[in-house]
Motif scaffolding. Sequence first.
Motif, PDB file in Angstrom:
ATOM      1  N   ALA A  20      35.790  49.803  34.738  1.00 21.33           N
ATOM      2  CA  ALA A  20      36.553  48.931  33.852  1.00 21.33           C
ATOM      3  C   ALA A  20      37.297  47.859  34.637  1.00 21.33           C
ATOM      4  O   ALA A  20      38.076  48.165  35.542  1.00 21.33           O
ATOM      5  CB  ALA A  20      37.541  49.755  33.038  1.00 21.33           C
ATOM      6  N   ASP A  21      37.042  46.599  34.292  1.00 22.77           N
ATOM      7  CA  ASP A  21      37.788  45.494  34.893  1.00 22.77           C
ATOM      8  C   ASP A  21      39.128  45.369  34.178  1.00 22.77           C
ATOM      9  O   ASP A  21      39.399  46.085  33.197  1.00 22.77           O
ATOM     10  CB  ASP A  21      36.972  44.197  34.827  1.00 22.77           C
ATOM     11  CG  ASP A  21      36.604  43.797  33.401  1.00 22.77           C
ATOM     12  OD1 ASP A  21      37.348  44.144  32.462  1.00 22.77           O
ATOM     13  OD2 ASP A  21      35.565  43.137  33.216  1.00 22.77           O
ATOM     14  N   PRO A  22      40.022  44.493  34.649  1.00 20.68           N
ATOM     15  CA  PRO A  22      41.357  44.423  34.041  1.00 20.68           C
ATOM     16  C   PRO A  22      41.346  44.154  32.532  1.00 20.68           C
ATOM     17  O   PRO A  22      42.105  44.769  31.786  1.00 20.68           O
ATOM     18  CB  PRO A  22      42.027  43.282  34.815  1.00 20.68           C
ATOM     19  CG  PRO A  22      41.365  43.310  36.159  1.00 20.68           C
ATOM     20  CD  PRO A  22      39.936  43.666  35.875  1.00 20.68           C
ATOM     21  N   GLU A  23      40.484  43.235  32.072  1.00 22.45           N
ATOM     22  CA  GLU A  23      40.464  42.921  30.640  1.00 22.45           C
ATOM     23  C   GLU A  23      39.963  44.114  29.829  1.00 22.45           C
ATOM     24  O   GLU A  23      40.526  44.450  28.784  1.00 22.45           O
ATOM     25  CB  GLU A  23      39.583  41.700  30.380  1.00 22.45           C
ATOM     26  CG  GLU A  23      39.560  41.279  28.922  1.00 22.45           C
ATOM     27  CD  GLU A  23      38.799  40.009  28.680  1.00 22.45           C
ATOM     28  OE1 GLU A  23      39.127  39.285  27.730  1.00 22.45           O
ATOM     29  OE2 GLU A  23      37.852  39.734  29.454  1.00 22.45           O
ATOM     30  N   THR A  24      38.908  44.756  30.299  1.00 23.94           N
ATOM     31  CA  THR A  24      38.372  45.908  29.585  1.00 23.94           C
ATOM     32  C   THR A  24      39.374  47.058  29.557  1.00 23.94           C
ATOM     33  O   THR A  24      39.556  47.727  28.534  1.00 23.94           O
ATOM     34  CB  THR A  24      37.054  46.362  30.234  1.00 23.94           C
ATOM     35  OG1 THR A  24      36.088  45.321  30.104  1.00 23.94           O
ATOM     36  CG2 THR A  24      36.520  47.627  29.590  1.00 23.94           C
TER      37      THR A  24
ATOM     38  N   PRO B 140      43.953  45.224  42.797  1.00 17.48           N
ATOM     39  CA  PRO B 140      43.317  45.421  44.105  1.00 17.48           C
ATOM     40  C   PRO B 140      42.451  44.220  44.480  1.00 17.48           C
ATOM     41  O   PRO B 140      41.527  43.860  43.746  1.00 17.48           O
ATOM     42  CB  PRO B 140      42.469  46.683  43.889  1.00 17.48           C
ATOM     43  CG  PRO B 140      43.119  47.400  42.754  1.00 17.48           C
ATOM     44  CD  PRO B 140      43.663  46.335  41.858  1.00 17.48           C
ATOM     45  N   LEU B 141      42.752  43.620  45.621  1.00 21.48           N
ATOM     46  CA  LEU B 141      42.026  42.421  46.017  1.00 21.48           C
ATOM     47  C   LEU B 141      40.557  42.722  46.293  1.00 21.48           C
ATOM     48  O   LEU B 141      39.676  41.934  45.947  1.00 21.48           O
ATOM     49  CB  LEU B 141      42.686  41.789  47.249  1.00 21.48           C
ATOM     50  CG  LEU B 141      44.131  41.313  47.066  1.00 21.48           C
ATOM     51  CD1 LEU B 141      44.646  40.690  48.358  1.00 21.48           C
ATOM     52  CD2 LEU B 141      44.224  40.302  45.933  1.00 21.48           C
TER      53      LEU B 141
ATOM     54  N   GLU C  97      40.742  32.303  42.180  1.00 22.52           N
ATOM     55  CA  GLU C  97      42.145  32.676  42.061  1.00 22.52           C
ATOM     56  C   GLU C  97      42.226  34.176  41.871  1.00 22.52           C
ATOM     57  O   GLU C  97      41.705  34.721  40.898  1.00 22.52           O
ATOM     58  CB  GLU C  97      42.795  31.941  40.882  1.00 22.52           C
ATOM     59  CG  GLU C  97      42.868  30.427  41.069  1.00 22.52           C
ATOM     60  CD  GLU C  97      43.613  29.755  39.933  1.00 22.52           C
ATOM     61  OE1 GLU C  97      44.154  30.489  39.073  1.00 22.52           O
ATOM     62  OE2 GLU C  97      43.673  28.520  39.910  1.00 22.52           O
ATOM     63  N   LEU C  98      42.884  34.846  42.806  1.00 21.14           N
ATOM     64  CA  LEU C  98      43.001  36.296  42.746  1.00 21.14           C
ATOM     65  C   LEU C  98      44.373  36.689  42.218  1.00 21.14           C
ATOM     66  O   LEU C  98      45.380  36.041  42.518  1.00 21.14           O
ATOM     67  CB  LEU C  98      42.781  36.902  44.136  1.00 21.14           C
ATOM     68  CG  LEU C  98      41.422  36.626  44.781  1.00 21.14           C
ATOM     69  CD1 LEU C  98      41.363  37.269  46.165  1.00 21.14           C
ATOM     70  CD2 LEU C  98      40.291  37.124  43.909  1.00 21.14           C
ATOM     71  N   ASN C  99      44.392  37.749  41.437  1.00 22.70           N
ATOM     72  CA  ASN C  99      45.632  38.288  40.902  1.00 22.70           C
ATOM     73  C   ASN C  99      46.204  39.265  41.923  1.00 22.70           C
ATOM     74  O   ASN C  99      45.623  40.315  42.191  1.00 22.70           O
ATOM     75  CB  ASN C  99      45.353  39.008  39.573  1.00 22.70           C
ATOM     76  CG  ASN C  99      46.622  39.490  38.901  1.00 22.70           C
ATOM     77  OD1 ASN C  99      47.663  39.657  39.534  1.00 22.70           O
ATOM     78  ND2 ASN C  99      46.543  39.721  37.605  1.00 22.70           N
ATOM     79  N   ARG C 100      47.331  38.926  42.500  1.00 22.63           N
ATOM     80  CA  ARG C 100      47.899  39.744  43.568  1.00 22.63           C
ATOM     81  C   ARG C 100      48.430  41.089  43.075  1.00 22.63           C
ATOM     82  O   ARG C 100      48.777  41.952  43.880  1.00 22.63           O
ATOM     83  CB  ARG C 100      49.033  38.975  44.258  1.00 22.63           C
ATOM     84  CG  ARG C 100      48.552  37.688  44.922  1.00 22.63           C
ATOM     85  CD  ARG C 100      47.717  37.975  46.146  1.00 22.63           C
ATOM     86  NE  ARG C 100      46.919  36.815  46.569  1.00 22.63           N
ATOM     87  CZ  ARG C 100      46.198  36.767  47.677  1.00 22.63           C
ATOM     88  NH1 ARG C 100      46.170  37.814  48.476  1.00 22.63           N
ATOM     89  NH2 ARG C 100      45.498  35.706  47.976  1.00 22.63           N
ATOM     90  N   LYS C 101      48.481  41.308  41.753  1.00 22.18           N
ATOM     91  CA  LYS C 101      48.931  42.584  41.231  1.00 22.18           C
ATOM     92  C   LYS C 101      47.789  43.587  41.099  1.00 22.18           C
ATOM     93  O   LYS C 101      48.015  44.751  40.787  1.00 22.18           O
ATOM     94  CB  LYS C 101      49.601  42.380  39.862  1.00 22.18           C
ATOM     95  CG  LYS C 101      50.872  41.544  39.916  1.00 22.18           C
ATOM     96  CD  LYS C 101      51.500  41.428  38.547  1.00 22.18           C
ATOM     97  CE  LYS C 101      52.786  40.602  38.602  1.00 22.18           C
ATOM     98  NZ  LYS C 101      53.415  40.467  37.264  1.00 22.18           N
TER      99      LYS C 101
ATOM    100  N   LEU D 200      42.492  51.160  34.910  1.00 20.54           N
ATOM    101  CA  LEU D 200      41.662  50.236  35.666  1.00 20.54           C
ATOM    102  C   LEU D 200      40.679  51.012  36.534  1.00 20.54           C
ATOM    103  O   LEU D 200      41.028  52.039  37.114  1.00 20.54           O
ATOM    104  CB  LEU D 200      42.556  49.354  36.550  1.00 20.54           C
ATOM    105  CG  LEU D 200      41.861  48.287  37.403  1.00 20.54           C
ATOM    106  CD1 LEU D 200      41.234  47.217  36.519  1.00 20.54           C
ATOM    107  CD2 LEU D 200      42.860  47.650  38.379  1.00 20.54           C
ATOM    108  N   LEU D 201      39.434  50.537  36.564  1.00 24.32           N
ATOM    109  CA  LEU D 201      38.348  51.128  37.355  1.00 24.32           C
ATOM    110  C   LEU D 201      37.831  52.448  36.785  1.00 24.32           C
ATOM    111  O   LEU D 201      37.069  53.148  37.447  1.00 24.32           O
ATOM    112  CB  LEU D 201      38.743  51.327  38.824  1.00 24.32           C
ATOM    113  CG  LEU D 201      39.260  50.101  39.580  1.00 24.32           C
ATOM    114  CD1 LEU D 201      39.548  50.454  41.031  1.00 24.32           C
ATOM    115  CD2 LEU D 201      38.262  48.963  39.504  1.00 24.32           C
ATOM    116  N   SER D 202      38.239  52.800  35.567  1.00 21.15           N
ATOM    117  CA  SER D 202      37.679  54.006  34.958  1.00 21.15           C
ATOM    118  C   SER D 202      36.254  53.720  34.491  1.00 21.15           C
ATOM    119  O   SER D 202      35.885  52.568  34.247  1.00 21.15           O
ATOM    120  CB  SER D 202      38.540  54.462  33.778  1.00 21.15           C
ATOM    121  OG  SER D 202      38.602  53.454  32.781  1.00 21.15           O
ATOM    122  N   PRO D 203      35.396  54.745  34.375  1.00 22.95           N
ATOM    123  CA  PRO D 203      33.997  54.518  34.018  1.00 22.95           C
ATOM    124  C   PRO D 203      33.834  54.062  32.576  1.00 22.95           C
ATOM    125  O   PRO D 203      34.501  54.561  31.665  1.00 22.95           O
ATOM    126  CB  PRO D 203      33.351  55.887  34.242  1.00 22.95           C
ATOM    127  CG  PRO D 203      34.463  56.864  34.133  1.00 22.95           C
ATOM    128  CD  PRO D 203      35.671  56.166  34.664  1.00 22.95           C
TER     129      PRO D 203
END
Length: 255
Positions: A197-201, A16-17, A10-14, A209-212
């Motif tokens: 960084a993933d969404p939860e982190t 980046p896929l 299940e992907l979160n459409r909000k 999001l996606l920061s190191p």
Amino acid sequence: MTLFAPDSVELNRKLPLWYQVSQSLRASILGRPPEAPLRLPTEESLAEHYGVSVLTMRQALKELETEGLISRHRRRGTFIEPEARRGRPVRVLGSVDAIVAQQSGEDTTLLGHGPVPVPPELAEYFPGLREAVSFRRLRRDRTSGEPTNWAENLIHPEIAGRVAPDALRRMPMTKVLRDEAGVRISRITDTVEARLADPETARLLDVPLLSPILHYTGVTFDERGRAVDVARIHYRGDRFSFSVTVENISDVSDH
């Protein structure tokens, strides 16, 4: 295909896929069994499985290729790199007391605890077990109040009943295991790697999001050689660095 991707995704459409797909495949590649084939399904098959476009799938695969997890060959297909199960770790020798000292000195909030399925990539540490007990914590700097890291400890079920959740607000897990739960710790292996960084982190550490970030995995073994705790800690990249001191280096040939 189930060797490389979950049966249901299940992907979160909000979000980046391509990122979500790459992280799902990354976890499957790193946690695959030794006998799994190295060749991945075609881009079209993977795209259909995840419910994304071929263009999105190509972007996800490009990310994995950049990490060195896969290689792509025209007309031959996409292959997992044989050494992609785990990177070569940096090993640091030290005492349990030193590790306890490094884990102390911050305000800790217990986010929750309870039984969870053992992740495929950690199954080797819990042979024959389907579940472990998870303890999740968020740590903040005592001066600024900013989040510095969040941790999840997966504890062997035989030990988890001796871990008092309230104790984790006052002391790190290593100290709880040793001093409160009576575990005779024989060794701890540490691995540190850079990740995004993933969404939860990103939410817990209040970073984009996606920061190191720095991702730490620590495995604690008891005197029987059994893994009793697997800690995964996510550190804000702007708040931590990793330093190793090497002594007696006269015999080292290159650096």
